[in-house]
Design an enzyme around this catalytic site. Sequence first.
Site, mmCIF file in Angstrom:
data_model
loop_
_atom_site.group_PDB
_atom_site.id
_atom_site.type_symbol
_atom_site.label_atom_id
_atom_site.label_comp_id
_atom_site.label_asym_id
_atom_site.label_seq_id
_atom_site.Cartn_x
_atom_site.Cartn_y
_atom_site.Cartn_z
ATOM 1 N N THR A 1 -0.582 -0.543 -4.622
ATOM 2 C CA THR A 1 -1.812 0.522 -4.709
ATOM 3 C C THR A 1 -1.531 1.814 -5.662
ATOM 4 O OG1 THR A 1 -1.474 1.362 -2.662
ATOM 5 C CG2 THR A 1 -2.891 -0.214 -2.836
ATOM 6 N N ASP B 1 0.906 -1.200 0.070
ATOM 7 C CA ASP B 1 -0.151 -0.039 -0.011
ATOM 8 C C ASP B 1 0.980 1.100 -0.067
ATOM 9 O OD1 ASP B 1 -2.027 1.716 -0.040
ATOM 10 O OD2 ASP B 1 -3.027 0.731 1.887
ATOM 11 N N ALA B 2 1.245 1.756 -1.279
ATOM 12 C CA ALA B 2 2.057 2.907 -1.164
ATOM 13 C C ALA B 2 1.305 4.192 -1.876
ATOM 14 C CB ALA B 2 3.390 2.401 -2.168
ATOM 15 N N LYS B 3 0.148 3.698 -2.637
ATOM 16 C CA LYS B 3 -0.576 4.766 -3.300
ATOM 17 C C LYS B 3 0.030 5.885 -4.132
ATOM 18 C CE LYS B 3 -4.038 4.598 0.379
ATOM 19 N NZ LYS B 3 -3.570 3.512 1.294
ATOM 20 N N ARG B 4 1.027 5.262 -5.179
ATOM 21 C CA ARG B 4 1.793 5.948 -5.921
ATOM 22 C C ARG B 4 1.016 6.576 -7.074
ATOM 23 N NH1 ARG B 4 4.879 6.753 -1.734
ATOM 24 N NH2 ARG B 4 6.751 5.298 -1.610
#
Length: 275
Positions: free
Chosen positions: A123, A93-96
Amino acid sequence: MRFGARLADAVRRRGPLCVGIDPHPELLAAWGLPADVTGLDRFTATCVEAFGDQVAVVKPQSAFFEAYGAQGVAVLERVMDGCARRGALVVLDAKRGDIGSTMAAYARAYLADGSPLAVDAVTLSPYLGFGALQPALELAASTGRGVFVLARTSNKEGGDVQAALVGGRSVAQLVVDAAAGHNAGAQPYGDVGVVVGATHTGTDLDLSELNGPVLAPGLGAQGATAQQLRGAFGAGLHGVVPVSARDVLAYGPDPGALRDRIATVQHGLGGIGTP
Ligand SMILES: O=c1ccn([C@@H]2O[C@H](COP(=O)(O)O)[C@@H](O)[C@H]2O)c(=O)[nH]1
Protein backbone atom coordinates in the site's frame (compact mmCIF):
# COMPACT_ATOMS: atom_id res chain seq x y z
CA MET A 1 2.31 -13.53 -14.42
CA ARG A 2 1.56 -9.89 -13.56
CA PHE A 3 0.02 -8.99 -10.18
CA GLY A 4 -3.43 -8.08 -11.56
CA ALA A 5 -3.70 -11.40 -13.35
CA ARG A 6 -2.46 -13.36 -10.32
CA LEU A 7 -4.97 -11.57 -8.10
CA ALA A 8 -7.87 -12.29 -10.45
CA ASP A 9 -6.82 -15.95 -10.58
CA ALA A 10 -6.47 -16.25 -6.79
CA VAL A 11 -9.87 -14.63 -6.21
CA ARG A 12 -11.48 -16.99 -8.71
CA ARG A 13 -10.05 -20.00 -6.85
CA ARG A 14 -10.32 -18.89 -3.23
CA GLY A 15 -12.87 -16.06 -3.09
CA PRO A 16 -12.35 -12.31 -2.69
CA LEU A 17 -11.73 -11.98 1.05
CA CYS A 18 -8.41 -10.56 2.20
CA VAL A 19 -7.70 -11.34 5.84
CA GLY A 20 -5.69 -8.74 7.70
CA ILE A 21 -2.94 -10.07 9.94
CA ASP A 22 -3.03 -7.41 12.62
CA PRO A 23 -1.51 -8.70 15.86
CA HIS A 24 -3.04 -6.13 18.20
CA PRO A 25 -1.77 -6.44 21.79
CA GLU A 26 -5.42 -6.96 22.87
CA LEU A 27 -5.75 -9.92 20.52
CA LEU A 28 -2.51 -11.46 21.78
CA ALA A 29 -3.95 -11.22 25.30
CA ALA A 30 -7.28 -12.70 24.18
CA TRP A 31 -5.38 -15.62 22.63
CA GLY A 32 -3.52 -16.15 25.94
CA LEU A 33 -0.21 -14.98 24.49
CA PRO A 34 2.39 -12.64 26.00
CA ALA A 35 2.66 -9.12 24.57
CA ASP A 36 6.21 -9.70 23.35
CA VAL A 37 7.95 -11.01 20.29
CA THR A 38 7.35 -14.67 21.25
CA GLY A 39 3.63 -13.91 21.47
CA LEU A 40 3.80 -12.13 18.13
CA ASP A 41 5.56 -15.13 16.59
CA ARG A 42 3.02 -17.65 17.93
CA PHE A 43 0.01 -15.51 16.99
CA THR A 44 1.14 -14.99 13.44
CA ALA A 45 2.35 -18.59 12.97
CA THR A 46 -1.19 -19.69 13.87
CA CYS A 47 -2.58 -17.29 11.25
CA VAL A 48 -0.26 -18.68 8.60
CA GLU A 49 -1.16 -22.30 9.42
CA ALA A 50 -4.87 -21.61 9.80
CA PHE A 51 -5.65 -19.64 6.65
CA GLY A 52 -2.54 -19.24 4.45
CA ASP A 53 -3.96 -21.97 2.22
CA GLN A 54 -7.58 -20.77 2.48
CA VAL A 55 -7.73 -17.13 1.39
CA ALA A 56 -6.65 -15.43 -1.82
CA VAL A 57 -4.94 -12.54 -0.10
CA VAL A 58 -3.49 -11.76 3.31
CA LYS A 59 -2.62 -8.26 4.44
CA PRO A 60 -0.12 -8.06 7.28
CA GLN A 61 -0.20 -4.65 8.91
CA SER A 62 3.46 -3.61 9.07
CA ALA A 63 2.97 -1.31 12.09
CA PHE A 64 2.17 -4.18 14.45
CA PHE A 65 5.45 -5.90 13.55
CA GLU A 66 7.60 -2.76 13.47
CA ALA A 67 6.42 -2.06 17.04
CA TYR A 68 8.69 -4.94 18.15
CA GLY A 69 11.76 -3.61 16.30
CA ALA A 70 14.11 -5.78 14.27
CA GLN A 71 12.79 -9.01 15.79
CA GLY A 72 9.25 -8.01 14.85
CA VAL A 73 10.32 -7.36 11.28
CA ALA A 74 11.97 -10.81 11.25
CA VAL A 75 8.60 -12.29 12.28
CA LEU A 76 6.94 -10.30 9.47
CA GLU A 77 9.38 -11.84 6.97
CA ARG A 78 8.47 -15.35 8.20
CA VAL A 79 4.74 -14.60 8.01
CA MET A 80 5.00 -13.31 4.47
CA ASP A 81 7.11 -16.27 3.38
CA GLY A 82 4.77 -18.77 5.07
CA CYS A 83 1.65 -17.30 3.46
CA ALA A 84 3.28 -17.17 0.03
CA ARG A 85 4.31 -20.86 0.37
CA ARG A 86 0.66 -21.70 1.07
CA GLY A 87 -0.50 -19.90 -2.05
CA ALA A 88 -1.87 -16.65 -0.59
CA LEU A 89 -0.92 -13.36 -2.22
CA VAL A 90 0.66 -10.98 0.27
CA VAL A 91 -0.29 -7.30 0.34
CA LEU A 92 1.85 -5.51 2.87
CA ASP A 93 0.02 -2.60 4.46
CA ALA A 94 2.87 -0.13 4.93
CA LYS A 95 1.32 3.02 3.38
CA ARG A 96 4.64 4.30 2.08
CA GLY A 97 5.06 7.54 0.15
CA ASP A 98 7.96 10.02 -0.11
CA ILE A 99 9.93 12.19 -2.50
CA GLY A 100 10.98 10.27 -5.59
CA SER A 101 14.57 9.48 -4.54
CA THR A 102 13.43 8.03 -1.21
CA MET A 103 10.46 6.39 -2.88
CA ALA A 104 12.95 4.47 -5.00
CA ALA A 105 14.41 2.98 -1.80
CA TYR A 106 10.94 2.01 -0.53
CA ALA A 107 10.27 0.48 -3.92
CA ARG A 108 13.43 -1.66 -3.68
CA ALA A 109 12.43 -2.77 -0.17
CA TYR A 110 8.99 -4.08 -1.15
CA LEU A 111 8.97 -4.59 -4.89
CA ALA A 112 12.45 -5.77 -5.96
CA ASP A 113 13.17 -9.43 -6.61
CA GLY A 114 15.38 -10.82 -3.85
CA SER A 115 14.51 -8.21 -1.21
CA PRO A 116 13.76 -9.83 2.18
CA LEU A 117 10.53 -7.80 2.37
CA ALA A 118 9.43 -8.30 -1.25
CA VAL A 119 5.65 -8.79 -1.50
CA ASP A 120 3.01 -9.23 -4.17
CA ALA A 121 1.79 -5.68 -3.53
CA VAL A 122 2.27 -2.85 -1.07
CA THR A 123 0.00 0.00 0.00
CA LEU A 124 1.20 3.50 -0.90
CA SER A 125 0.22 6.99 0.22
CA PRO A 126 -0.09 9.64 -2.54
CA TYR A 127 0.15 12.58 -0.16
CA LEU A 128 3.46 13.73 -1.70
CA GLY A 129 1.83 13.60 -5.12
CA PHE A 130 0.84 10.62 -7.24
CA GLY A 131 3.82 11.34 -9.51
CA ALA A 132 6.22 10.85 -6.58
CA LEU A 133 5.16 7.18 -6.53
CA GLN A 134 6.59 6.65 -10.01
CA PRO A 135 9.68 4.66 -8.88
CA ALA A 136 7.38 2.16 -7.16
CA LEU A 137 5.03 1.96 -10.15
CA GLU A 138 7.95 1.32 -12.49
CA LEU A 139 9.59 -1.32 -10.32
CA ALA A 140 6.26 -3.05 -9.68
CA ALA A 141 5.64 -3.19 -13.44
CA SER A 142 9.07 -4.64 -14.13
CA THR A 143 8.89 -7.33 -11.42
CA GLY A 144 5.25 -8.37 -11.88
CA ARG A 145 4.15 -6.84 -8.59
CA GLY A 146 1.41 -4.39 -7.67
CA VAL A 147 0.52 -1.40 -5.53
CA PHE A 148 -2.62 -0.13 -3.81
CA VAL A 149 -2.73 3.66 -3.56
CA LEU A 150 -4.85 5.26 -0.82
CA ALA A 151 -7.83 7.01 -2.42
CA ARG A 152 -10.76 7.09 0.05
CA THR A 153 -9.75 5.49 3.32
CA SER A 154 -12.22 3.75 5.62
CA ASN A 155 -11.87 6.18 8.54
CA LYS A 156 -14.21 9.14 8.79
CA GLU A 157 -11.34 11.65 9.18
CA GLY A 158 -10.08 10.72 5.71
CA GLY A 159 -12.75 12.84 4.08
CA ASP A 160 -11.10 16.05 5.41
CA VAL A 161 -8.45 15.67 2.73
CA GLN A 162 -9.78 13.03 0.33
CA ALA A 163 -13.19 14.59 -0.28
CA ALA A 164 -11.74 18.07 -0.87
CA LEU A 165 -12.49 19.36 -4.36
CA VAL A 166 -9.79 20.35 -6.81
CA GLY A 167 -11.11 21.74 -10.09
CA GLY A 168 -14.48 20.06 -9.46
CA ARG A 169 -13.06 16.59 -8.72
CA SER A 170 -12.36 15.16 -5.28
CA VAL A 171 -8.78 14.38 -4.29
CA ALA A 172 -9.84 10.72 -4.04
CA GLN A 173 -11.14 10.85 -7.64
CA LEU A 174 -7.84 12.38 -8.82
CA VAL A 175 -6.02 9.40 -7.26
CA VAL A 176 -8.40 6.92 -8.92
CA ASP A 177 -8.00 8.66 -12.28
CA ALA A 178 -4.20 8.68 -12.00
CA ALA A 179 -4.25 4.95 -11.17
CA ALA A 180 -6.57 4.33 -14.13
CA GLY A 181 -3.98 5.87 -16.43
CA HIS A 182 -1.58 3.05 -15.51
CA ASN A 183 -4.14 0.27 -16.02
CA ALA A 184 -5.44 1.14 -19.48
CA GLY A 185 -5.85 -1.93 -21.67
CA ALA A 186 -4.70 -4.47 -19.05
CA GLN A 187 -6.53 -7.81 -18.89
CA PRO A 188 -8.35 -8.85 -16.72
CA TYR A 189 -7.22 -5.70 -14.93
CA GLY A 190 -4.04 -3.81 -14.17
CA ASP A 191 -1.56 -3.78 -11.30
CA VAL A 192 -2.24 -0.32 -9.86
CA GLY A 193 -5.04 -0.68 -7.37
CA VAL A 194 -6.62 1.81 -5.01
CA VAL A 195 -7.79 1.65 -1.41
CA VAL A 196 -11.43 2.58 -0.89
CA GLY A 197 -12.96 1.83 2.50
CA ALA A 198 -15.83 -0.63 2.64
CA THR A 199 -17.37 1.74 5.18
CA HIS A 200 -18.51 4.22 2.52
CA THR A 201 -21.96 4.10 1.09
CA GLY A 202 -22.44 7.63 -0.17
CA THR A 203 -19.27 8.73 -1.96
CA ASP A 204 -19.59 9.80 -5.57
CA LEU A 205 -16.29 8.15 -6.44
CA ASP A 206 -16.35 6.90 -10.03
CA LEU A 207 -14.38 3.66 -10.34
CA SER A 208 -15.74 2.74 -13.75
CA GLU A 209 -12.51 3.60 -15.61
CA LEU A 210 -10.09 2.22 -13.01
CA ASN A 211 -9.56 -1.20 -14.60
CA GLY A 212 -7.66 -2.15 -11.45
CA PRO A 213 -8.28 -3.83 -8.12
CA VAL A 214 -9.88 -2.09 -5.15
CA LEU A 215 -8.72 -2.98 -1.66
CA ALA A 216 -11.72 -2.33 0.60
CA PRO A 217 -10.88 -2.43 4.34
CA GLY A 218 -13.50 -1.95 7.00
CA LEU A 219 -15.51 -5.15 6.83
CA GLY A 220 -16.52 -6.36 10.29
CA ALA A 221 -14.81 -4.46 13.10
CA GLN A 222 -15.28 -1.05 11.43
CA GLY A 223 -18.94 -1.78 10.83
CA ALA A 224 -19.09 -2.43 7.08
CA THR A 225 -21.20 -5.36 5.88
CA ALA A 226 -21.29 -7.37 2.65
CA GLN A 227 -24.58 -5.67 1.80
CA GLN A 228 -22.95 -2.28 2.27
CA LEU A 229 -20.13 -3.35 -0.07
CA ARG A 230 -22.63 -4.24 -2.75
CA GLY A 231 -24.30 -0.85 -2.29
CA ALA A 232 -20.99 1.03 -2.30
CA PHE A 233 -19.49 -0.56 -5.40
CA GLY A 234 -22.65 -1.40 -7.32
CA ALA A 235 -22.13 -3.09 -10.67
CA GLY A 236 -18.40 -2.35 -10.49
CA LEU A 237 -17.79 -5.10 -7.95
CA HIS A 238 -15.28 -6.74 -10.28
CA GLY A 239 -11.83 -6.49 -8.68
CA VAL A 240 -13.05 -5.52 -5.22
CA VAL A 241 -11.09 -7.22 -2.42
CA PRO A 242 -12.80 -6.70 0.95
CA VAL A 243 -10.52 -6.72 3.97
CA SER A 244 -11.31 -7.94 7.46
CA ALA A 245 -8.81 -8.32 10.30
CA ARG A 246 -10.10 -8.05 13.89
CA ASP A 247 -13.50 -9.57 13.18
CA VAL A 248 -11.83 -12.76 11.90
CA LEU A 249 -8.88 -12.83 14.32
CA ALA A 250 -11.24 -12.62 17.30
CA TYR A 251 -12.15 -16.26 16.57
CA GLY A 252 -8.60 -17.50 17.33
CA PRO A 253 -6.50 -19.13 18.55
CA ASP A 254 -8.41 -22.25 17.46
CA PRO A 255 -7.38 -22.71 13.79
CA GLY A 256 -10.67 -24.49 13.02
CA ALA A 257 -12.70 -21.58 14.40
CA LEU A 258 -10.63 -19.11 12.38
CA ARG A 259 -11.23 -21.12 9.20
CA ASP A 260 -14.95 -21.44 9.95
CA ARG A 261 -15.29 -17.69 10.46
CA ILE A 262 -13.49 -17.04 7.18
CA ALA A 263 -15.78 -19.50 5.37
CA THR A 264 -18.83 -17.72 6.82
CA VAL A 265 -17.58 -14.28 5.77
CA GLN A 266 -16.66 -15.57 2.29
CA HIS A 267 -20.13 -17.04 1.92
CA GLY A 268 -21.68 -13.65 2.70
CA LEU A 269 -19.51 -12.02 0.03
CA GLY A 270 -20.96 -14.20 -2.74
CA GLY A 271 -20.49 -12.56 -6.15
CA ILE A 272 -18.22 -9.77 -4.93
CA GLY A 273 -14.85 -9.39 -6.62
CA THR A 274 -15.16 -12.21 -9.13
CA PRO A 275 -14.36 -11.31 -12.76
O1 LIG B 1 -8.53 2.89 4.60
C1 LIG B 1 -7.96 2.02 5.26
C2 LIG B 1 -6.68 1.57 4.93
C3 LIG B 1 -6.14 0.56 5.66
N1 LIG B 1 -6.79 0.02 6.71
C4 LIG B 1 -6.14 -1.10 7.43
O2 LIG B 1 -6.92 -2.28 7.23
C5 LIG B 1 -6.98 -3.03 8.46
C6 LIG B 1 -8.41 -3.11 8.94
O3 LIG B 1 -8.48 -3.83 10.14
P1 LIG B 1 -9.88 -4.21 10.87
O4 LIG B 1 -9.45 -4.87 12.12
O5 LIG B 1 -10.63 -5.12 9.96
O6 LIG B 1 -10.60 -2.93 11.10
C7 LIG B 1 -6.03 -2.34 9.41
O7 LIG B 1 -4.74 -2.89 9.25
C8 LIG B 1 -6.02 -0.90 8.93
O8 LIG B 1 -4.81 -0.23 9.22
C9 LIG B 1 -8.03 0.45 7.03
O9 LIG B 1 -8.68 -0.02 7.99
N2 LIG B 1 -8.59 1.45 6.30
